[in-house]
Design a protein around this motif. Structure first.
Motif: not given
Length: 186
Positions: A143-158
């Protein structure tokens, strides 16, 4: 370098931080599961909250410092749920394997907004036991799947993130809220 050349280069040389960045992510959340027991003489249902866990890996290609795009593959587990209806026990479990296209937009240096879309394969299993009788069954579906979200870089890698996923596996879409962490290999 043209887009197609970048794509080939990143596919062949996985450690090229200038053009693409591999990542791993893990997420936890919860969802509502409805277990229904129906006979010709009675009807009963129960709503249970069950945990969800998801692990994924993917690649993001940089278009510029604000815009990235890529591919992601993941495994999502809906932990088992059970309910008793008058000496009858129902159990339900589901897992998904998905492949999603990703668009990630950074309006600033640390905050990112992302969307993902693609397809998921789900396997659902259910079992019932009552006194000396038991039975089980399974159901598979793509079946189809869709995702929306927001993120925040704590460090350059995380990157810490929150996302809302929409599974079009049911007659009405199933929405799940997940929180997670993503580690990018630069």
């Amino acid at each position: 370098m043209h887009f197609f050349n970048k794509l080939i280069f990143c596919s062949l040389v996985f450690v090229s931080p200038a053009y693409c960045a591999p990542y791993l992510s893990g997420q936890l959340g919860a969802t509502d599961v409805t277990l229904t027991y129906t006979t010709p003489y009675s009807f009963s249902d129960s709503h249970k909250i069950t945990p969800i866990s998801r692990v994924a890996g993917g690649y993001l290609w940089e278009n510029d410092e604000h815009f990235k795009y890529g591919l992601e593959a993941g495994f999502e587990n809906f932990h088992s749920v059970k309910e008793d209806f008058h000496q009858i026990e129902l159990k339900y479990h589901q897992f998904q394997i998905d492949t999603l296209g990703v668009i990630d937009y950074y309006p600033g240096k640390r905050l990112d907004l992302f969307v993902k879309a693609g397809a998921a394969y789900a396997k659902q299993t259910a079992s019932m036991s009552a006194l000396q009788i038991s039975g089980s069954g399974s159901y598979n579906k793509v079946f189809p799947k869709a995702v929306v979200g927001v993120g925040y870089n704590v460090t350059q890698n995380v990157n810490l993130n929150i996302s809302l996923e929409n599974n079009f596996n049911y007659e009405s879409p199933k929405r799940d809220l997940l929180a997670g962490v993503k580690y990018t290999f630069h």
